[in-house]
Write an enzyme that holds these catalytic residues in place. Structure first.
Site, mmCIF file in Angstrom:
data_model
loop_
_atom_site.group_PDB
_atom_site.id
_atom_site.type_symbol
_atom_site.label_atom_id
_atom_site.label_comp_id
_atom_site.label_asym_id
_atom_site.label_seq_id
_atom_site.Cartn_x
_atom_site.Cartn_y
_atom_site.Cartn_z
ATOM 1 N N ASP A 93 -4.218 -1.336 -0.392
ATOM 2 C CA ASP A 93 -5.251 -0.307 -0.207
ATOM 3 C C ASP A 93 -4.801 0.684 0.870
ATOM 4 O O ASP A 93 -4.510 0.279 1.992
ATOM 5 C CB ASP A 93 -6.553 -1.010 0.211
ATOM 6 C CG ASP A 93 -7.760 -0.096 0.120
ATOM 7 O OD1 ASP A 93 -7.594 1.126 0.351
ATOM 8 O OD2 ASP A 93 -8.852 -0.592 -0.171
ATOM 9 N N GLU A 122 1.248 -0.426 -11.040
ATOM 10 C CA GLU A 122 2.483 0.378 -11.040
ATOM 11 C C GLU A 122 2.776 0.941 -12.433
ATOM 12 O O GLU A 122 3.173 2.104 -12.570
ATOM 13 C CB GLU A 122 3.639 -0.512 -10.569
ATOM 14 C CG GLU A 122 4.977 0.179 -10.399
ATOM 15 C CD GLU A 122 6.012 -0.785 -9.788
ATOM 16 O OE1 GLU A 122 5.629 -1.922 -9.422
ATOM 17 O OE2 GLU A 122 7.186 -0.391 -9.696
#
Lengths: 212, 212
Positions: free
Chosen positions: A119, A195
């Protein structure tokens, strides 16, 4: 990753052998838990778990521990791992706050820490929550073995820049740095679920390895 | 920057007061050359010179030295600076190879070094030529004053990543790191000619400051 709480999670987690509900009981004894002397690699913030599950399959001689704070996230990641046929017995799931990692691991017990797409906490007043904040780095230094490494990747430019400053200020050495992982020399990159999605959208991925 | 050799360059350079043809004679005595005690900031690889010329105009209490290897580049940069009406007497141009910077500056004589869009030398066998190679960093450390800084920017991701590794390996501390300078907090950025062109083409600019 925020998920709606899943009511099935508590029962599943209590009954699955991969899930360690009382991780602090294994502090200093993780090798016993795994029943061997293999090195221990940890992922702090495993999200959906695809990354560490694939690592566990590829590297049966390494013990992997995946951690998340939220029960439901651990539940989903663990369930997904158990659905794989070929997964060996070298993967554990825990849920705890990384702030407490020194309650779970003894000094020098961990050989490698993975931080993937943590985060970014973009507001300055939240910088202390970023997993590469110097407060965390001190804890990682404690639990890491000599020559232990942090492997960190993120698409977030702000978090990557901040992390370089923090590693640098705390005198970690950075190596294998890239600002464009998918066009770099690294051949064995395992993509996380996040990703895959964000690199398809055109975001470049930054990555580095750091050691003390 | 490669330019065709300009036949007018030698005569111009010999007759212009801003150009120092024998810089090694001023080693340890740059403050005498400027006639004051102001801090000395250097740009290694000034290209067309727009960056350092603008700095010199904005900061009359700092002495600036712009260096390039090629005579013709220095000639063009110097001519352009002289064309400005408001430029104070705090800017000098030299041509020399940065490899020889310890022949030009005494230990601790320089307060700041600027490296802007240095040649990335992308082939690995040319890494030693990159201006952030550890061999150069050792020389910079010698000529920099205590708390002296390197301010480095580049659009080249490979060079930036490499530079982080080199600074880190040599135990420099990096601060004010950004992977997107033009969308960062930095308000007084002066763009080089190259930077204007390539950022308009959509390239993001990376920047950092480093000190020992």
């Amino acid at each position: 990753m925020r998920l709606r709480r899943d009511r099935r999670a508590p029962e599943y987690l209590e009954n699955d052998e991969r899930v360690i509900l009382n991780p602090q009981d294994f502090k200093g004894n993780w090798k016993e838990n795994f029943g061997n002397d293999h090195p221990i690699h940890v992922e702090f913030g495993c999200g959906k778990g695809g990354f560490i599950t694939e690592l566990a399959i590829r590297n049966p001689n390494i013990n992997y521990i995946a951690a998340e704070r939220a029960e439901t996230v651990v539940y989903k990641a663990c369930k997904k791992a158990n659905d794989k046929e070929d997964i060996p017995d070298n993967l554990r799931f825990l849920y705890f706050d990384v702030n407490n990692c020194k309650d779970i691991f003894e000094k020098g017990e961990v050989e490698r820490i993975y931080l993937n797409f943590s985060d970014p906490w973009p507001k300055k007043r939240h910088a202390y929550k970023r997993l590469t904040n110097r407060g965390f780095l001190e804890k990682y230094e404690y639990i890491l073995a000599e020559k232990g490494e942090i492997h960190f990747k993120t698409d977030n430019k702000g978090l990557f820049a901040y992390s370089i400053e923090e590693f640098s200020a705390m005198k970690w050495v950075m190596k294998n740095v890239t600002l464009d992982l998918h066009n770099s020399d690294m051949e064995d990159n395992i993509m996380t679920e996040y990703e895959k999605k964000f690199s398809e959208m055109g975001y470049t991925i930054n990555r580095l390895e750091a050691y003390k």
